[in-house]
Design an enzyme around this catalytic site. Sequence first.
Site, mmCIF file in Angstrom:
data_model
loop_
_atom_site.group_PDB
_atom_site.id
_atom_site.type_symbol
_atom_site.label_atom_id
_atom_site.label_comp_id
_atom_site.label_asym_id
_atom_site.label_seq_id
_atom_site.Cartn_x
_atom_site.Cartn_y
_atom_site.Cartn_z
ATOM 1 N N LYS A 119 0.828 -1.219 0.000
ATOM 2 C CA LYS A 119 0.000 0.000 0.000
ATOM 3 C C LYS A 119 0.858 1.263 0.000
ATOM 4 O O LYS A 119 0.416 2.300 -0.488
ATOM 5 C CB LYS A 119 -0.967 -0.006 1.182
ATOM 6 C CG LYS A 119 -1.991 -1.123 1.102
ATOM 7 C CD LYS A 119 -3.413 -0.640 1.145
ATOM 8 C CE LYS A 119 -4.327 -1.732 0.616
ATOM 9 N NZ LYS A 119 -5.707 -1.583 0.798
ATOM 10 N N LYS A 201 -3.454 -10.035 -6.659
ATOM 11 C CA LYS A 201 -4.758 -10.436 -6.147
ATOM 12 C C LYS A 201 -5.821 -9.434 -6.598
ATOM 13 O O LYS A 201 -5.514 -8.262 -6.831
ATOM 14 C CB LYS A 201 -4.686 -10.563 -4.625
ATOM 15 C CG LYS A 201 -5.370 -9.479 -3.849
ATOM 16 C CD LYS A 201 -5.306 -9.670 -2.373
ATOM 17 C CE LYS A 201 -5.700 -8.342 -1.713
ATOM 18 N NZ LYS A 201 -7.121 -8.202 -1.474
ATOM 19 N N LYS A 204 -10.578 -4.438 -4.444
ATOM 20 C CA LYS A 204 -11.658 -3.492 -4.752
ATOM 21 C C LYS A 204 -11.145 -2.090 -5.021
ATOM 22 O O LYS A 204 -11.866 -1.267 -5.582
ATOM 23 C CB LYS A 204 -12.734 -3.516 -3.669
ATOM 24 C CG LYS A 204 -12.253 -3.233 -2.261
ATOM 25 C CD LYS A 204 -13.443 -3.179 -1.311
ATOM 26 C CE LYS A 204 -13.348 -4.156 -0.166
ATOM 27 N NZ LYS A 204 -12.257 -3.946 0.785
HETATM 28 N N1 AQP Z 1 -8.685 -11.362 -3.998
HETATM 29 C C1 AQP Z 1 -9.122 -11.916 -2.873
HETATM 30 N N2 AQP Z 1 -9.303 -13.243 -2.805
HETATM 31 C C2 AQP Z 1 -9.745 -13.814 -1.651
HETATM 32 N N3 AQP Z 1 -10.050 -13.109 -0.544
HETATM 33 C C3 AQP Z 1 -9.896 -11.783 -0.598
HETATM 34 N N4 AQP Z 1 -10.100 -10.805 0.307
HETATM 35 C C4 AQP Z 1 -9.768 -9.607 -0.233
HETATM 36 N N5 AQP Z 1 -9.364 -9.774 -1.484
HETATM 37 C C5 AQP Z 1 -9.421 -11.113 -1.747
HETATM 38 C C6 AQP Z 1 -10.612 -11.016 1.650
HETATM 39 O O1 AQP Z 1 -11.796 -10.240 1.786
HETATM 40 C C7 AQP Z 1 -11.927 -9.843 3.150
HETATM 41 C C8 AQP Z 1 -12.217 -8.384 3.222
HETATM 42 O O2 AQP Z 1 -11.109 -7.643 2.747
HETATM 43 P P1 AQP Z 1 -10.872 -6.183 3.280
HETATM 44 O O3 AQP Z 1 -12.001 -5.338 2.860
HETATM 45 O O4 AQP Z 1 -10.617 -6.250 4.742
HETATM 46 O O5 AQP Z 1 -9.577 -5.629 2.630
HETATM 47 P P2 AQP Z 1 -8.490 -6.268 1.727
HETATM 48 O O6 AQP Z 1 -8.087 -7.593 2.250
HETATM 49 O O7 AQP Z 1 -7.400 -5.272 1.565
HETATM 50 O O8 AQP Z 1 -9.333 -6.460 0.383
HETATM 51 P P3 AQP Z 1 -9.312 -5.582 -0.929
HETATM 52 O O9 AQP Z 1 -10.476 -6.004 -1.747
HETATM 53 O O10 AQP Z 1 -7.967 -5.688 -1.547
HETATM 54 O O11 AQP Z 1 -9.568 -4.107 -0.378
HETATM 55 P P4 AQP Z 1 -8.697 -2.797 -0.601
HETATM 56 O O12 AQP Z 1 -8.529 -2.679 -2.072
HETATM 57 O O13 AQP Z 1 -9.490 -1.707 -0.005
HETATM 58 O O14 AQP Z 1 -7.397 -3.012 0.103
HETATM 59 C C9 AQP Z 1 -10.630 -10.223 3.840
HETATM 60 O O15 AQP Z 1 -10.837 -11.416 4.584
HETATM 61 C C10 AQP Z 1 -9.676 -10.465 2.715
HETATM 62 O O16 AQP Z 1 -8.665 -11.394 3.035
#
Ligand code: AQP
Length: 336
Positions: A119, A201, A204
Amino acid sequence: MTETKIKTKPILFSGVQPSGAITIGNYIGAIRNFVLLKDSYRCLFSIVDLHALTVRREPALLRRRTVELAALYIACGLDPEENLIYCQSHVPEHAELTWILSCYTYMGELSRMTQFKAKSETNSDNINAGLFTYPVLMAADILLYQTQIVPVGADQKQHLEITRDIAQRFNALYGDVFVVPEVYMHKETAKIMSLSDPSRKMSKSDPEESYISLLDSPDDIRRKLKRAVTDSDTNIAFDPENKPGVSNLITIYSALSGDSVEKTVKHFNGKGYGDLKKEVTEVVIESLKPIQDRFNELIKDKQYINGILKYNAERAGSIAQRTLRKVYKKVGLYQL
Ligand code: AQP
Protein backbone atom coordinates in the site's frame (compact mmCIF):
# COMPACT_ATOMS: atom_id res chain seq x y z
CA MET A 1 -32.25 -19.28 19.93
CA THR A 2 -31.84 -19.01 23.68
CA GLU A 3 -29.21 -16.78 25.28
CA THR A 4 -27.64 -19.87 26.96
CA LYS A 5 -27.12 -21.55 23.59
CA ILE A 6 -25.54 -18.41 22.12
CA LYS A 7 -23.13 -18.13 25.01
CA THR A 8 -21.81 -21.67 24.61
CA LYS A 9 -20.81 -21.10 20.99
CA PRO A 10 -17.22 -20.12 20.20
CA ILE A 11 -16.76 -16.60 18.90
CA LEU A 12 -16.06 -15.71 15.28
CA PHE A 13 -15.02 -12.22 14.19
CA SER A 14 -14.32 -10.90 10.73
CA GLY A 15 -14.64 -7.66 8.83
CA VAL A 16 -14.70 -6.10 5.39
CA GLN A 17 -13.64 -2.54 4.58
CA PRO A 18 -16.18 -0.29 2.85
CA SER A 19 -13.29 0.83 0.68
CA GLY A 20 -14.81 0.13 -2.71
CA ALA A 21 -17.26 -2.07 -4.56
CA ILE A 22 -17.23 -5.46 -2.84
CA THR A 23 -15.63 -7.93 -5.26
CA ILE A 24 -16.13 -11.61 -5.97
CA GLY A 25 -12.68 -11.96 -4.38
CA ASN A 26 -14.04 -10.62 -1.07
CA TYR A 27 -17.08 -12.85 -1.53
CA ILE A 28 -15.38 -16.12 -2.46
CA GLY A 29 -12.42 -15.63 -0.11
CA ALA A 30 -14.30 -14.35 2.92
CA ILE A 31 -18.04 -13.51 2.94
CA ARG A 32 -19.13 -16.90 1.59
CA ASN A 33 -17.24 -18.56 4.43
CA PHE A 34 -18.97 -16.23 6.91
CA VAL A 35 -22.28 -17.64 5.64
CA LEU A 36 -21.05 -21.23 5.93
CA LEU A 37 -19.88 -20.72 9.51
CA LYS A 38 -22.57 -18.39 10.80
CA ASP A 39 -24.67 -21.00 12.59
CA SER A 40 -21.80 -22.78 14.32
CA TYR A 41 -20.34 -19.70 16.00
CA ARG A 42 -21.42 -16.58 17.77
CA CYS A 43 -20.53 -14.22 14.95
CA LEU A 44 -19.50 -10.61 14.70
CA PHE A 45 -19.27 -9.23 11.17
CA SER A 46 -17.92 -5.73 11.22
CA ILE A 47 -17.93 -3.07 8.54
CA VAL A 48 -14.43 -1.90 9.30
CA ASP A 49 -14.79 1.74 8.33
CA LEU A 50 -11.87 2.96 10.50
CA HIS A 51 -9.55 0.73 8.48
CA ALA A 52 -10.82 2.35 5.29
CA LEU A 53 -9.46 5.75 6.42
CA THR A 54 -5.85 4.71 5.85
CA VAL A 55 -6.41 5.75 2.24
CA ARG A 56 -8.04 9.11 1.37
CA ARG A 57 -11.77 8.66 0.80
CA GLU A 58 -14.54 10.84 -0.50
CA PRO A 59 -16.62 11.17 2.73
CA ALA A 60 -20.07 10.86 1.09
CA LEU A 61 -18.94 7.80 -0.85
CA LEU A 62 -17.50 6.16 2.27
CA ARG A 63 -20.86 6.65 4.03
CA ARG A 64 -22.74 5.21 1.06
CA ARG A 65 -20.43 2.22 0.81
CA THR A 66 -20.89 1.55 4.52
CA VAL A 67 -24.67 1.26 4.24
CA GLU A 68 -24.31 -0.79 1.05
CA LEU A 69 -21.95 -3.21 2.76
CA ALA A 70 -24.43 -3.73 5.59
CA ALA A 71 -27.12 -4.53 3.00
CA LEU A 72 -24.71 -6.78 1.10
CA TYR A 73 -23.81 -8.77 4.20
CA ILE A 74 -27.50 -9.56 4.65
CA ALA A 75 -28.08 -10.10 0.92
CA CYS A 76 -25.24 -12.65 0.88
CA GLY A 77 -27.00 -14.63 3.60
CA LEU A 78 -25.86 -13.32 6.98
CA ASP A 79 -28.54 -13.07 9.63
CA PRO A 80 -28.81 -9.60 11.21
CA GLU A 81 -30.72 -11.01 14.20
CA GLU A 82 -28.26 -13.75 15.12
CA ASN A 83 -25.06 -12.28 13.68
CA LEU A 84 -23.74 -8.98 15.00
CA ILE A 85 -23.49 -6.88 11.85
CA TYR A 86 -22.19 -3.48 12.89
CA CYS A 87 -19.92 -0.58 12.05
CA GLN A 88 -16.47 -0.55 13.64
CA SER A 89 -16.58 3.21 14.34
CA HIS A 90 -19.84 2.77 16.29
CA VAL A 91 -18.01 0.75 18.94
CA PRO A 92 -15.31 3.11 20.31
CA GLU A 93 -13.60 0.27 22.20
CA HIS A 94 -11.92 -0.76 18.91
CA ALA A 95 -9.96 2.50 18.84
CA GLU A 96 -9.35 2.46 22.61
CA LEU A 97 -7.87 -1.04 22.64
CA THR A 98 -5.77 -0.13 19.61
CA TRP A 99 -3.88 2.45 21.64
CA ILE A 100 -3.10 -0.03 24.41
CA LEU A 101 -2.02 -2.74 21.96
CA SER A 102 0.13 -0.30 20.01
CA CYS A 103 2.24 -0.01 23.15
CA TYR A 104 2.81 -3.77 22.96
CA THR A 105 3.63 -3.93 19.24
CA TYR A 106 7.08 -3.34 17.78
CA MET A 107 7.98 -1.06 14.89
CA GLY A 108 10.14 -3.88 13.47
CA GLU A 109 7.26 -6.34 13.24
CA LEU A 110 4.95 -3.74 11.67
CA SER A 111 7.55 -2.87 9.06
CA ARG A 112 7.61 -6.49 7.90
CA MET A 113 3.93 -6.43 6.90
CA THR A 114 3.61 -7.03 3.16
CA GLN A 115 0.32 -5.11 2.94
CA PHE A 116 2.02 -2.01 4.37
CA LYS A 117 4.79 -2.32 1.80
CA ALA A 118 2.32 -2.84 -1.07
CA LYS A 119 0.00 0.00 0.00
CA SER A 120 2.95 2.34 0.53
CA GLU A 121 3.84 1.78 -3.11
CA THR A 122 0.32 2.42 -4.42
CA ASN A 123 -0.21 5.42 -2.07
CA SER A 124 3.28 6.89 -2.13
CA ASP A 125 1.92 10.42 -1.58
CA ASN A 126 0.15 9.40 1.63
CA ILE A 127 2.16 6.89 3.65
CA ASN A 128 0.46 7.77 6.93
CA ALA A 129 0.91 6.31 10.41
CA GLY A 130 -2.52 4.64 10.17
CA LEU A 131 -1.35 2.61 7.20
CA PHE A 132 1.58 1.46 9.32
CA THR A 133 -0.45 0.63 12.46
CA TYR A 134 -3.37 -0.93 10.56
CA PRO A 135 -2.51 -4.44 11.91
CA VAL A 136 -2.79 -3.14 15.50
CA LEU A 137 -6.33 -1.94 14.85
CA MET A 138 -7.06 -5.32 13.31
CA ALA A 139 -5.62 -7.08 16.38
CA ALA A 140 -7.86 -4.93 18.58
CA ASP A 141 -10.92 -5.78 16.43
CA ILE A 142 -10.29 -9.46 16.97
CA LEU A 143 -9.01 -9.58 20.56
CA LEU A 144 -11.76 -7.31 21.88
CA TYR A 145 -14.30 -10.11 21.49
CA GLN A 146 -12.21 -13.05 22.74
CA THR A 147 -12.45 -14.38 19.20
CA GLN A 148 -11.60 -18.02 18.57
CA ILE A 149 -11.78 -18.03 14.79
CA VAL A 150 -11.22 -15.46 12.06
CA PRO A 151 -12.23 -16.34 8.50
CA VAL A 152 -10.14 -14.28 6.06
CA GLY A 153 -8.53 -14.44 2.63
CA ALA A 154 -4.82 -15.19 2.19
CA ASP A 155 -3.81 -11.49 2.14
CA GLN A 156 -4.83 -11.13 5.79
CA LYS A 157 -2.95 -14.20 7.10
CA GLN A 158 0.11 -12.18 8.10
CA HIS A 159 -2.10 -9.76 10.07
CA LEU A 160 -3.60 -12.72 11.89
CA GLU A 161 -0.14 -13.93 12.80
CA ILE A 162 0.81 -10.58 14.32
CA THR A 163 -2.52 -10.56 16.20
CA ARG A 164 -1.60 -13.91 17.71
CA ASP A 165 1.88 -12.63 18.62
CA ILE A 166 0.44 -9.53 20.32
CA ALA A 167 -2.10 -11.64 22.25
CA GLN A 168 0.56 -14.09 23.40
CA ARG A 169 2.92 -11.27 24.40
CA PHE A 170 0.20 -9.56 26.42
CA ASN A 171 -0.93 -12.83 28.04
CA ALA A 172 2.65 -13.66 29.00
CA LEU A 173 2.81 -10.39 30.93
CA TYR A 174 -0.66 -10.24 32.49
CA GLY A 175 -2.13 -13.76 32.51
CA ASP A 176 -4.78 -15.12 30.16
CA VAL A 177 -6.43 -11.87 29.13
CA PHE A 178 -6.98 -12.66 25.45
CA VAL A 179 -8.05 -15.75 23.58
CA VAL A 180 -5.39 -16.46 20.93
CA PRO A 181 -7.39 -16.67 17.68
CA GLU A 182 -7.06 -19.19 14.87
CA VAL A 183 -7.27 -18.32 11.19
CA TYR A 184 -9.90 -19.99 8.98
CA MET A 185 -9.16 -20.17 5.29
CA HIS A 186 -10.02 -22.34 2.30
CA LYS A 187 -6.69 -22.82 0.60
CA GLU A 188 -8.16 -23.20 -2.90
CA THR A 189 -10.19 -19.99 -2.79
CA ALA A 190 -8.18 -17.80 -0.41
CA LYS A 191 -6.70 -15.68 -3.20
CA ILE A 192 -8.79 -14.76 -6.22
CA MET A 193 -6.60 -12.98 -8.74
CA SER A 194 -7.08 -9.78 -10.74
CA LEU A 195 -8.73 -10.24 -14.15
CA SER A 196 -6.39 -7.82 -15.87
CA ASP A 197 -3.18 -8.89 -14.10
CA PRO A 198 -3.53 -12.43 -12.72
CA SER A 199 -0.17 -12.18 -10.96
CA ARG A 200 -1.85 -9.80 -8.46
CA LYS A 201 -4.76 -10.44 -6.15
CA MET A 202 -8.17 -9.03 -7.07
CA SER A 203 -8.71 -5.82 -5.06
CA LYS A 204 -11.66 -3.49 -4.75
CA SER A 205 -9.41 -0.44 -4.92
CA ASP A 206 -7.79 -1.45 -8.23
CA PRO A 207 -9.10 -0.26 -11.62
CA GLU A 208 -12.64 -1.43 -12.38
CA GLU A 209 -11.75 -3.78 -15.23
CA SER A 210 -9.63 -5.87 -12.88
CA TYR A 211 -12.48 -7.07 -10.66
CA ILE A 212 -16.10 -8.15 -10.71
CA SER A 213 -18.21 -6.39 -8.15
CA LEU A 214 -21.09 -8.20 -6.47
CA LEU A 215 -23.34 -5.50 -7.90
CA ASP A 216 -22.05 -5.54 -11.50
CA SER A 217 -24.70 -5.86 -14.21
CA PRO A 218 -24.68 -8.98 -16.45
CA ASP A 219 -23.32 -6.79 -19.27
CA ASP A 220 -20.43 -5.56 -17.13
CA ILE A 221 -19.65 -9.13 -16.04
CA ARG A 222 -19.68 -10.33 -19.67
CA ARG A 223 -17.39 -7.49 -20.77
CA LYS A 224 -14.90 -7.91 -17.93
CA LEU A 225 -14.63 -11.67 -18.28
CA LYS A 226 -14.32 -11.45 -22.05
CA ARG A 227 -11.29 -9.20 -21.54
CA ALA A 228 -9.81 -11.26 -18.69
CA VAL A 229 -6.14 -11.95 -19.32
CA THR A 230 -5.31 -15.60 -20.07
CA ASP A 231 -2.23 -16.77 -22.04
CA SER A 232 -1.12 -17.63 -25.55
CA ASP A 233 -1.64 -21.36 -25.03
CA THR A 234 -4.99 -23.07 -25.77
CA ASN A 235 -4.99 -25.81 -23.17
CA ILE A 236 -7.35 -25.44 -20.17
CA ALA A 237 -5.28 -26.66 -17.22
CA PHE A 238 -5.03 -25.74 -13.54
CA ASP A 239 -1.49 -24.46 -13.08
CA PRO A 240 -1.49 -21.21 -11.03
CA GLU A 241 2.22 -20.66 -11.51
CA ASN A 242 2.45 -21.00 -15.29
CA LYS A 243 -1.18 -20.31 -16.26
CA PRO A 244 -2.40 -17.83 -13.60
CA GLY A 245 -5.22 -16.29 -15.68
CA VAL A 246 -6.78 -19.58 -16.75
CA SER A 247 -6.31 -21.09 -13.28
CA ASN A 248 -8.05 -18.09 -11.75
CA LEU A 249 -11.05 -18.57 -14.04
CA ILE A 250 -11.12 -22.26 -13.12
CA THR A 251 -11.03 -21.34 -9.41
CA ILE A 252 -13.90 -18.85 -9.81
CA TYR A 253 -15.96 -21.39 -11.75
CA SER A 254 -15.23 -24.13 -9.22
CA ALA A 255 -16.00 -21.92 -6.20
CA LEU A 256 -19.31 -20.69 -7.57
CA SER A 257 -20.53 -23.90 -9.22
CA GLY A 258 -19.60 -26.07 -6.24
CA ASP A 259 -17.66 -28.47 -8.51
CA SER A 260 -14.12 -29.36 -7.48
CA VAL A 261 -11.18 -27.97 -9.46
CA GLU A 262 -10.52 -31.48 -10.77
CA LYS A 263 -14.10 -31.89 -11.99
CA THR A 264 -14.01 -28.40 -13.52
CA VAL A 265 -10.84 -29.16 -15.46
CA LYS A 266 -12.40 -32.41 -16.72
CA HIS A 267 -15.55 -30.53 -17.69
CA PHE A 268 -13.52 -28.16 -19.88
CA ASN A 269 -11.38 -30.89 -21.42
CA GLY A 270 -11.18 -30.33 -25.19
CA LYS A 271 -12.89 -26.92 -24.97
CA GLY A 272 -11.31 -23.53 -25.70
CA TYR A 273 -10.72 -20.36 -23.65
CA GLY A 274 -13.83 -18.82 -25.24
CA ASP A 275 -15.97 -21.64 -23.79
CA LEU A 276 -14.28 -21.28 -20.40
CA LYS A 277 -14.98 -17.53 -20.28
CA LYS A 278 -18.57 -18.04 -21.45
CA GLU A 279 -19.34 -20.63 -18.78
CA VAL A 280 -17.58 -18.67 -16.03
CA THR A 281 -19.68 -15.67 -17.06
CA GLU A 282 -22.89 -17.72 -16.78
CA VAL A 283 -22.04 -19.10 -13.36
CA VAL A 284 -21.03 -15.65 -12.04
CA ILE A 285 -24.23 -13.97 -13.32
CA GLU A 286 -26.36 -16.78 -11.93
CA SER A 287 -24.66 -16.75 -8.51
CA LEU A 288 -24.88 -12.98 -8.13
CA LYS A 289 -28.52 -12.64 -9.24
CA PRO A 290 -30.16 -13.65 -5.92
CA ILE A 291 -27.67 -11.46 -4.00
CA GLN A 292 -28.41 -8.47 -6.22
CA ASP A 293 -32.20 -8.99 -6.02
CA ARG A 294 -32.10 -9.10 -2.22
CA PHE A 295 -29.67 -6.16 -2.07
CA ASN A 296 -31.94 -4.02 -4.26
CA GLU A 297 -34.84 -4.63 -1.86
CA LEU A 298 -32.81 -4.00 1.29
CA ILE A 299 -31.11 -0.83 0.15
CA LYS A 300 -34.48 0.89 -0.29
CA ASP A 301 -35.06 0.63 3.46
CA LYS A 302 -32.28 2.65 5.06
CA GLN A 303 -34.20 2.86 8.31
CA TYR A 304 -34.15 -0.93 8.60
CA ILE A 305 -30.40 -1.03 7.92
CA ASN A 306 -29.74 1.75 10.44
CA GLY A 307 -31.83 -0.10 13.04
CA ILE A 308 -29.72 -3.23 12.59
CA LEU A 309 -26.46 -1.32 12.80
CA LYS A 310 -27.54 0.47 15.95
CA TYR A 311 -28.89 -2.61 17.74
CA ASN A 312 -25.84 -4.70 16.88
CA ALA A 313 -23.32 -1.99 17.78
CA GLU A 314 -24.88 -1.92 21.24
CA ARG A 315 -24.60 -5.69 21.56
CA ALA A 316 -21.00 -5.67 20.30
CA GLY A 317 -20.16 -2.74 22.59
CA SER A 318 -21.25 -4.57 25.70
CA ILE A 319 -18.95 -7.53 24.91
CA ALA A 320 -16.11 -5.17 23.98
CA GLN A 321 -16.42 -3.20 27.21
CA ARG A 322 -15.85 -6.32 29.30
CA THR A 323 -12.51 -7.00 27.59
CA LEU A 324 -11.42 -3.38 27.61
CA ARG A 325 -12.13 -2.99 31.35
CA LYS A 326 -10.08 -6.08 32.06
CA VAL A 327 -7.21 -4.79 29.92
CA TYR A 328 -7.25 -1.34 31.58
CA LYS A 329 -7.15 -2.98 34.98
CA LYS A 330 -4.33 -5.36 34.04
CA VAL A 331 -2.05 -2.64 32.65
CA GLY A 332 -2.58 -0.49 35.74
CA LEU A 333 -4.95 2.25 34.60
CA TYR A 334 -6.72 3.66 37.65
CA GLN A 335 -10.39 2.62 37.63
CA LEU A 336 -13.22 4.45 39.41
N1 AQP B 1 -8.68 -11.36 -4.00
C1 AQP B 1 -9.12 -11.92 -2.87
N2 AQP B 1 -9.30 -13.24 -2.80
C2 AQP B 1 -9.74 -13.81 -1.65
N3 AQP B 1 -10.05 -13.11 -0.54
C3 AQP B 1 -9.90 -11.78 -0.60
N4 AQP B 1 -10.10 -10.80 0.31
C4 AQP B 1 -9.77 -9.61 -0.23
N5 AQP B 1 -9.36 -9.77 -1.48
C5 AQP B 1 -9.42 -11.11 -1.75
C6 AQP B 1 -10.61 -11.02 1.65
O1 AQP B 1 -11.80 -10.24 1.79
C7 AQP B 1 -11.93 -9.84 3.15
C8 AQP B 1 -12.22 -8.38 3.22
O2 AQP B 1 -11.11 -7.64 2.75
P1 AQP B 1 -10.87 -6.18 3.28
O3 AQP B 1 -12.00 -5.34 2.86
O4 AQP B 1 -10.62 -6.25 4.74
O5 AQP B 1 -9.58 -5.63 2.63
P2 AQP B 1 -8.49 -6.27 1.73
O6 AQP B 1 -8.09 -7.59 2.25
O7 AQP B 1 -7.40 -5.27 1.56
O8 AQP B 1 -9.33 -6.46 0.38
P3 AQP B 1 -9.31 -5.58 -0.93
O9 AQP B 1 -10.48 -6.00 -1.75
O10 AQP B 1 -7.97 -5.69 -1.55
O11 AQP B 1 -9.57 -4.11 -0.38
P4 AQP B 1 -8.70 -2.80 -0.60
O12 AQP B 1 -8.53 -2.68 -2.07
O13 AQP B 1 -9.49 -1.71 -0.01
O14 AQP B 1 -7.40 -3.01 0.10
C9 AQP B 1 -10.63 -10.22 3.84
O15 AQP B 1 -10.84 -11.42 4.58
C10 AQP B 1 -9.68 -10.46 2.72
O16 AQP B 1 -8.67 -11.39 3.03
